[in-house]
Design a protein around this motif. Structure first.
Motif, PDB file in Angstrom:
ATOM      1  N   LYS A  48       0.831  -1.212   0.000  1.00  0.00           N
ATOM      2  CA  LYS A  48       0.000   0.000   0.000  1.00  0.00           C
ATOM      3  C   LYS A  48       0.861   1.257   0.000  1.00  0.00           C
ATOM      4  N   LEU A  49       1.957   1.223   0.751  1.00  0.00           N
ATOM      5  CA  LEU A  49       2.863   2.371   0.768  1.00  0.00           C
ATOM      6  C   LEU A  49       3.469   2.575  -0.616  1.00  0.00           C
ATOM      7  N   GLY A  50       3.852   1.482  -1.276  1.00  0.00           N
ATOM      8  CA  GLY A  50       4.394   1.581  -2.627  1.00  0.00           C
ATOM      9  C   GLY A  50       3.391   2.165  -3.606  1.00  0.00           C
ATOM     10  N   GLU A  51       2.117   1.771  -3.455  1.00  0.00           N
ATOM     11  CA  GLU A  51       1.069   2.298  -4.334  1.00  0.00           C
ATOM     12  C   GLU A  51       0.883   3.801  -4.111  1.00  0.00           C
ATOM     13  N   LEU A  52       0.941   4.223  -2.849  1.00  0.00           N
ATOM     14  CA  LEU A  52       0.813   5.650  -2.540  1.00  0.00           C
ATOM     15  C   LEU A  52       1.947   6.444  -3.176  1.00  0.00           C
ATOM     16  N   ILE A  53       3.170   5.923  -3.057  1.00  0.00           N
ATOM     17  CA  ILE A  53       4.327   6.627  -3.602  1.00  0.00           C
ATOM     18  C   ILE A  53       4.261   6.667  -5.130  1.00  0.00           C
ATOM     19  N   THR A  56       1.713   9.347  -6.208  1.00  0.00           N
ATOM     20  CA  THR A  56       2.082  10.749  -5.993  1.00  0.00           C
ATOM     21  C   THR A  56       3.406  11.136  -6.638  1.00  0.00           C
ATOM     22  N   GLU A  57       4.322  10.155  -6.794  1.00  0.00           N
ATOM     23  CA  GLU A  57       5.669  10.482  -7.254  1.00  0.00           C
ATOM     24  C   GLU A  57       6.066   9.797  -8.565  1.00  0.00           C
ATOM     25  N   GLY A  58       5.296   8.818  -9.007  1.00  0.00           N
ATOM     26  CA  GLY A  58       5.689   8.064 -10.192  1.00  0.00           C
ATOM     27  C   GLY A  58       6.512   6.839  -9.813  1.00  0.00           C
ATOM     28  N   GLU A  59       6.953   6.100 -10.819  1.00  0.00           N
ATOM     29  CA  GLU A  59       7.645   4.832 -10.568  1.00  0.00           C
ATOM     30  C   GLU A  59       9.155   4.978 -10.403  1.00  0.00           C
ATOM     31  N   GLY A  60       9.706   6.148 -10.651  1.00  0.00           N
ATOM     32  CA  GLY A  60      11.158   6.286 -10.643  1.00  0.00           C
ATOM     33  C   GLY A  60      11.770   6.552  -9.277  1.00  0.00           C
ATOM     34  N   VAL A  61      10.985   6.557  -8.227  1.00  0.00           N
ATOM     35  CA  VAL A  61      11.505   6.848  -6.893  1.00  0.00           C
ATOM     36  C   VAL A  61      12.265   5.630  -6.365  1.00  0.00           C
ATOM     37  N   PRO A  62      13.469   5.813  -5.824  1.00  0.00           N
ATOM     38  CA  PRO A  62      14.260   4.676  -5.318  1.00  0.00           C
ATOM     39  C   PRO A  62      13.562   3.894  -4.211  1.00  0.00           C
ATOM     40  N   THR A  63      12.584   4.485  -3.567  1.00  0.00           N
ATOM     41  CA  THR A  63      11.879   3.791  -2.489  1.00  0.00           C
ATOM     42  C   THR A  63      11.123   2.575  -3.006  1.00  0.00           C
ATOM     43  N   ILE A  64      10.635   2.636  -4.247  1.00  0.00           N
ATOM     44  CA  ILE A  64       9.795   1.561  -4.790  1.00  0.00           C
ATOM     45  C   ILE A  64      10.540   0.227  -4.846  1.00  0.00           C
ATOM     46  N   PRO A  65      11.726   0.136  -5.476  1.00  0.00           N
ATOM     47  CA  PRO A  65      12.425  -1.156  -5.491  1.00  0.00           C
ATOM     48  C   PRO A  65      12.811  -1.644  -4.098  1.00  0.00           C
ATOM     49  N   LEU A  66      13.070  -0.743  -3.181  1.00  0.00           N
ATOM     50  CA  LEU A  66      13.379  -1.149  -1.806  1.00  0.00           C
ATOM     51  C   LEU A  66      12.170  -1.819  -1.163  1.00  0.00           C
ATOM     52  N   LEU A  67      10.994  -1.258  -1.405  1.00  0.00           N
ATOM     53  CA  LEU A  67       9.772  -1.857  -0.872  1.00  0.00           C
ATOM     54  C   LEU A  67       9.513  -3.224  -1.507  1.00  0.00           C
ATOM     55  N   GLU A  68       9.806  -3.341  -2.795  1.00  0.00           N
ATOM     56  CA  GLU A  68       9.623  -4.625  -3.475  1.00  0.00           C
ATOM     57  C   GLU A  68      10.551  -5.679  -2.905  1.00  0.00           C
ATOM     58  N   GLN A  69      11.792  -5.303  -2.649  1.00  0.00           N
ATOM     59  CA  GLN A  69      12.746  -6.243  -2.058  1.00  0.00           C
ATOM     60  C   GLN A  69      12.348  -6.619  -0.635  1.00  0.00           C
ATOM     61  N   TYR A  70      11.824  -5.642   0.081  1.00  0.00           N
ATOM     62  CA  TYR A  70      11.359  -5.927   1.441  1.00  0.00           C
ATOM     63  C   TYR A  70      10.230  -6.960   1.404  1.00  0.00           C
ATOM     64  N   CYS A  71       9.288  -6.781   0.467  1.00  0.00           N
ATOM     65  CA  CYS A  71       8.172  -7.725   0.348  1.00  0.00           C
ATOM     66  C   CYS A  71       8.668  -9.127   0.001  1.00  0.00           C
ATOM     67  N   ILE A 123      14.444   2.001   3.533  1.00  0.00           N
ATOM     68  CA  ILE A 123      13.177   2.584   3.098  1.00  0.00           C
ATOM     69  C   ILE A 123      12.946   3.920   3.790  1.00  0.00           C
ATOM     70  N   GLN A 124      13.225   3.966   5.073  1.00  0.00           N
ATOM     71  CA  GLN A 124      13.055   5.201   5.836  1.00  0.00           C
ATOM     72  C   GLN A 124      13.947   6.314   5.286  1.00  0.00           C
ATOM     73  N   ASP A 125      15.220   5.998   5.041  1.00  0.00           N
ATOM     74  CA  ASP A 125      16.145   6.998   4.500  1.00  0.00           C
ATOM     75  C   ASP A 125      15.682   7.499   3.134  1.00  0.00           C
ATOM     76  N   SER A 126      15.164   6.585   2.330  1.00  0.00           N
ATOM     77  CA  SER A 126      14.709   6.967   0.998  1.00  0.00           C
ATOM     78  C   SER A 126      13.493   7.883   1.064  1.00  0.00           C
ATOM     79  N   VAL A 127      12.544   7.572   1.944  1.00  0.00           N
ATOM     80  CA  VAL A 127      11.365   8.421   2.093  1.00  0.00           C
ATOM     81  C   VAL A 127      11.777   9.823   2.535  1.00  0.00           C
ATOM     82  N   ILE A 128      12.740   9.887   3.452  1.00  0.00           N
ATOM     83  CA  ILE A 128      13.188  11.178   3.970  1.00  0.00           C
ATOM     84  C   ILE A 128      13.914  11.997   2.907  1.00  0.00           C
TER      85      ILE A 128
END
Length: 295
Positions: A48-53, A56-71, A123-128
């Motif tokens: 859900k967090l990945g979908e929100l990002i 609002t931000e598109g798919e190019g945010v580094p947070t997205i692959p981190l969330l995928e790896q976490y999952c 993930i936290q560092d990337s969001v920040i």
């Protein structure tokens, strides 16, 4: 991403940190069902967090692959805990009670747990650092002749690359002697050219919940001559923002009228802008000192 949304993301990450501790404790105590439920919840929340990002931000945010790896890691640990490499098998989830009596397969939980925590930190560092928090502010003029009281603040907000500023001229009514509403007025088209206007019916304060709302009418239902639409009384606006600001529509070189000493909106707004500290004495002394902000 809106500031409020970014805050929501940061709060979710704090919940992830707490969940990792509970997952580790559950596995150490051989509480299989709880560990599996927590892993599922963490994965669903990360999705859900990945979908929100992405929204609002598109798919190019580094947070997205981190969330995928976490999952993926949560999926792997779930499989090991369940003792079945098929992972999220419906039959396994329907037989969680049976698993409660089994012992968890022995694997290096300490190492797996550290991986989870490490991903949450990334993930936290990337969001920040990778996601910019944007403010959304709304200006609610009602009389075009009073727009100049809000204009300089709007200009600053509109020029800020991290701020989305909306101007929503709101309607007002003449009042009859008995207090009932008379003629309807809408002066949105009378504001200076070059100011982008949003029609008030096309912007939902309830849904958008702007970070700040600026008004120049402090009377609410207390004006016997005119009244803004009751939907825009300060008592209503209070429900839709964390920062409600009143900027007086007048300027003075000396004193102030007694009628400006205490208005209905004063107790509701977060801030009242005053010209200078010396004008503090004209306001009700019971108003909190930090509510009055001198220019």
């Amino acid at each position: 991403m809106r500031k409020a949304q970014k805050k929501q993301a940061e709060e979710f990450i704090e919940l992830l940190y707490q969940a990792q501790k509970e997952i580790k404790n559950s596995i150490e105590k051989q509480n299989i069902m709880l560990a599996m439920e927590l892993l599922i919840q963490c994965q669903e929340g990360a999705i859900k967090l990945g979908e929100l990002i992405e929204t609002t931000e598109g798919e190019g945010v580094p947070t997205i692959p981190l969330l995928e790896q976490y999952c993926e890691l949560a999926y792997q640990i779930y499989s090991e805990v369940a003792g079945n490499r098929q992972g999220f098998d419906p039959e396994i989830q329907n037989d969680l009670k049976a698993l409660e009596t089994n012992t968890i397969l022995h694997f290096d939980m300490e190492e797996e747990w550290k991986k989870l925590v490490d991903f949450v930190k990334k993930i936290q560092d990337s969001v920040i650092h990778d996601i910019k928090g944007r403010f959304e502010v709304v200006f609610l003029p009602y009389k075009a002749s009073m727009w100049d009281s809000l204009e300089s603040v709007w200009m600053a907000a509109n020029a800020d690359p991290n701020c989305d500023a909306y101007v929503l001229p709101i309607p007002y009514y003449d009042r009859h002697a008995d207090g009932s509403f008379g003629k309807y007025h809408y002066e949105g088209k009378e504001l200076p050219s070059g100011i982008p206007i949003t029609y008030y019916e096309e912007y939902s304060l309830e849904i958008r919940k702007p970070d700040a709302i600026f008004i120049h009418n402090p009377y609410d239902d207390g004006n016997t001559v005119t009244s803004v639409d009751p939907r825009f009384y300060s008592s209503e606006l209070r429900n839709y923002t964390d920062c409600l600001v009143y900027i007086p529509y007048y300027a003075t070189t000396g004193g102030m009228s007694e009628g400006q000493k205490q208005c209905m909106a004063y107790d509701i707004v977060d801030y009242i802008i005053i010209q200078a500290q010396k004008f503090r004495k004209f306001f009700d002394p019971n108003l909190p000192e930090d509510k009055l902000v001198p220019l």
